[in-house]
Design an enzyme around this catalytic site. Structure first.
Site, PDB file in Angstrom:
ATOM      1  N   SER A  64       0.794  -1.231   0.000  1.00  0.00           N
ATOM      2  CA  SER A  64       0.000   0.000   0.000  1.00  0.00           C
ATOM      3  C   SER A  64       0.823   1.276   0.000  1.00  0.00           C
ATOM      4  O   SER A  64       0.250   2.370  -0.150  1.00  0.00           O
ATOM      5  CB  SER A  64      -0.955   0.013   1.200  1.00  0.00           C
ATOM      6  OG  SER A  64      -2.041  -0.862   0.974  1.00  0.00           O
ATOM      7  N   LYS A 211       3.137   6.573   5.233  1.00  0.00           N
ATOM      8  CA  LYS A 211       2.177   5.599   4.725  1.00  0.00           C
ATOM      9  C   LYS A 211       2.667   4.199   5.058  1.00  0.00           C
ATOM     10  O   LYS A 211       3.845   3.873   4.833  1.00  0.00           O
ATOM     11  CB  LYS A 211       2.011   5.729   3.208  1.00  0.00           C
ATOM     12  CG  LYS A 211       0.987   4.760   2.611  1.00  0.00           C
ATOM     13  CD  LYS A 211      -0.416   5.170   2.975  1.00  0.00           C
ATOM     14  CE  LYS A 211      -1.445   4.078   2.612  1.00  0.00           C
ATOM     15  NZ  LYS A 211      -1.440   2.960   3.575  1.00  0.00           N
ATOM     16  N   THR A 212       1.761   3.387   5.588  1.00  0.00           N
ATOM     17  CA  THR A 212       2.083   1.987   5.861  1.00  0.00           C
ATOM     18  C   THR A 212       1.814   1.133   4.629  1.00  0.00           C
ATOM     19  O   THR A 212       1.121   1.538   3.697  1.00  0.00           O
ATOM     20  CB  THR A 212       1.227   1.455   7.018  1.00  0.00           C
ATOM     21  OG1 THR A 212      -0.156   1.555   6.652  1.00  0.00           O
ATOM     22  CG2 THR A 212       1.474   2.234   8.295  1.00  0.00           C
ATOM     23  N   GLY A 213       2.352  -0.067   4.658  1.00  0.00           N
ATOM     24  CA  GLY A 213       2.069  -1.048   3.613  1.00  0.00           C
ATOM     25  C   GLY A 213       2.328  -2.438   4.156  1.00  0.00           C
ATOM     26  O   GLY A 213       3.269  -2.639   4.937  1.00  0.00           O
TER      27      GLY A 213
END
Length: 278
Positions: A64, A211-213
């Site tokens: 993501s 932002k995480t992923g």
């Protein structure tokens, strides 16, 4: 009924044995803690590497975190207007594993905040494979391969999720630096809107925009290995006029109820004061 002294003694011995065993075993949180593969911090103004720990050159799925370059692409292509337009409606058959936040009307701010996969898919399908690939190549984003899994032709649905698109932590940092500096080959407003869309939080006197992923490796039979999930947390941190770009990549050692990306973010936020001070 009265309990004999012998029974009381046996229970005391049993409790002592249980306590001793518990002290020998690591806590559940330690088992679930992912292994850091790379921690990278660079100066946004100069590009100088301030912290580099682990393997920061090998590529893996962006998961993501790809929403950040995708947002730039979509704003530049006119598919997104601002943080609240367009609003898109969930449709039966769309990915729904994200719970209630994925099964309702979604705008760009919610898309980024809750990592809504189907909203990404609407954007990639509207853009088309050719345009998506051209943007990825122009941005120098990893291998820019948006073909998807071999055979199914599903690149517009999942190229960035444990599939063909691969990027290294250094690749992530280079893209983020260009975004922060406003030097990507895209409209300045597209970059400005994207920077404003990324979630932020205060850590001491720093503001982290990140932002995480999270994604899971594929086994030979195409099933997912949920015990070895990759976790990302990428973005930039500001303190007055100073801006640092950061990337943390991890891989789990066992299955956890929490997302690999969220675990990675939480650990990184705790580490940030020490990293920023180097």
């Amino acid at each position: 009924m009265a309990v004999s002294r012998a029974a009381i003694a046996r229970r005391a011995v049993l409790r002592a044995m249980i306590l001793s065993l518990a002290l020998l075993l690591p806590p559940a949180a330690a088992w679930a803690e992912p292994q850091a593969l790379c921690t990278l911090v660079t100066d946004a103004a100069t590009g100088a590497v301030l912290v580099e720990e682990g393997d920061c050159h090998s590529r893996t799925t962006p998961a993501s975190t790809f929403k950040i370059p995708l947002a730039v692409m979509a704003y530049d292509a006119g598919l997104l207007s601002d943080a609240h337009a367009p609003v898109m409606a969930f449709r039966p058959g769309d990915p729904d594993w994200g719970g209630a936040n994925w099964t309702r009307d979604t705008d760009p701010a919610d898309w980024m905040r809750y990592s809504v996969v189907w909203y990404s898919q609407r954007l990639t399908h509207a853009m088309g494979a050719g345009t998506l690939a051209r943007y990825a190549q122009a941005f120098g984003y990893g291998n820019a391969d948006v073909s998807g899994d071999p055979g199914p032709g599903n690149g517009l649905d999942r190229a960035w999720i444990a599939s063909s698109l691969q990027v290294s932590p250094h690749g992530q940092a280079a893209f983020l630096r260009a975004l922060v500096q406003g030097t990507l080959p895209a409209a300045p407003q597209a970059m400005e809107h994207t920077r404003a869309l990324v979630e932020q939080q205060e850590v001491g006197d720093w503001v982290l925009h990140g932002k995480t992923g999270g994604a899971y490796p594929r086994r030979a039979d195409r099933s997912f290995d949920y015990a070895r999930g990759w976790g990302w947390y990428v973005g930039w941190a500001t303190q007055g006029k100073r801006t640092l770009v950061f990337v943390r990549l991890t891989q789990a050692r066992e299955r956890s109820e929490s997302s690999p990306g969220l675990l990675t973010r939480d650990a990184f936020v705790q580490d940030w004061p020490g990293l920023a001070g180097r």
